[in-house]
Structures are given as structure tokens and as C-alpha cells.
Design a protein around this motif. Sequence first.
Motif, short mmCIF file in Angstrom:
data_model
loop_
_atom_site.label_atom_id
_atom_site.label_comp_id
_atom_site.label_asym_id
_atom_site.label_seq_id
_atom_site.Cartn_x
_atom_site.Cartn_y
_atom_site.Cartn_z
N SER A 37 0.85 -1.19 0.00
CA SER A 37 0.00 0.00 0.00
C SER A 37 0.89 1.24 0.00
O SER A 37 2.11 1.15 0.16
CB SER A 37 -0.89 0.01 1.24
N VAL A 38 0.29 2.41 -0.12
CA VAL A 38 1.07 3.65 -0.09
C VAL A 38 1.76 3.86 1.25
O VAL A 38 2.77 4.54 1.33
CB VAL A 38 0.20 4.89 -0.45
N SER A 39 1.24 3.23 2.31
CA SER A 39 1.88 3.33 3.62
C SER A 39 2.89 2.21 3.86
O SER A 39 3.47 2.12 4.93
CB SER A 39 0.82 3.34 4.73
N GLY A 40 3.11 1.35 2.84
CA GLY A 40 4.12 0.31 2.94
C GLY A 40 3.64 -1.01 3.53
O GLY A 40 4.46 -1.87 3.85
N LYS A 41 2.34 -1.20 3.67
CA LYS A 41 1.80 -2.45 4.24
C LYS A 41 1.49 -3.44 3.11
O LYS A 41 0.98 -3.04 2.06
CB LYS A 41 0.51 -2.18 5.03
N PRO A 42 1.77 -4.73 3.32
CA PRO A 42 1.43 -5.74 2.30
C PRO A 42 -0.08 -5.79 2.06
O PRO A 42 -0.86 -5.71 3.00
CB PRO A 42 1.91 -7.05 2.92
N ARG A 43 -0.47 -5.88 0.80
CA ARG A 43 -1.88 -5.93 0.41
C ARG A 43 -2.15 -7.26 -0.28
O ARG A 43 -1.46 -7.65 -1.20
CB ARG A 43 -2.23 -4.78 -0.52
N LEU A 44 -3.20 -7.93 0.17
CA LEU A 44 -3.62 -9.20 -0.41
C LEU A 44 -4.77 -8.98 -1.38
O LEU A 44 -5.51 -8.01 -1.25
CB LEU A 44 -4.09 -10.15 0.70
#
Length: 89
Positions: A37-44
Motif C-alpha cells: 500500500s502507499v503506507s508500505g503495508k502488504p496488500r492481499l
Amino acid sequence: MTQTISLTIDGVAVMVTSGTSVAAALARCSLPAARLSVSGKPRLPFCGMGICQECRILIDGKRRLACQTLCRAGMQVEHDAQLRSGKHG
């Protein structure tokens, strides 16, 4: 009779049944996330029908939706280098 095909995800061979989506193939891997994500979190993958765009990933050199793309023999799927490295939020 079902056919098994081989594709690569980040250079690792993955065997799936013909007709499997790239999102389903990702779910079987050690890194099921498709992107950051734009905040650097993995997206499933989320919606499974292409609306949310969370499953964008590099497939054969082009950005595609994993949930809307069926696996093909020899297909190359690649995560973003930052996601592969594990160096994210």
C-alpha cells in the motif's frame, strides 16, 4: 482430466491446475501479498473480481490484476522488490 501447469513466482516454480487464477497461485506461496500500500503495508487480493485493484502485480512484464488473470504455462509473476525483501512497514 485436469492439467497441471508450471509458472514462476519470483523465480520459483509453482505447479497449479489449469484454470487457476494468479491470485489463487499467490495464496499458495510463502508471500501471498500482491503489492504494498502507499503506507508500505502488504496488500492481499481482496474482492476477487477486479474492482478493488489490490491484486496488481507484475505478470510477464506488465502490471495486471492477479484475480482476473488465469495462470498459463511458463508465466512469470514478480512481486515488487521492496515486498520481496521484507523491508516494509
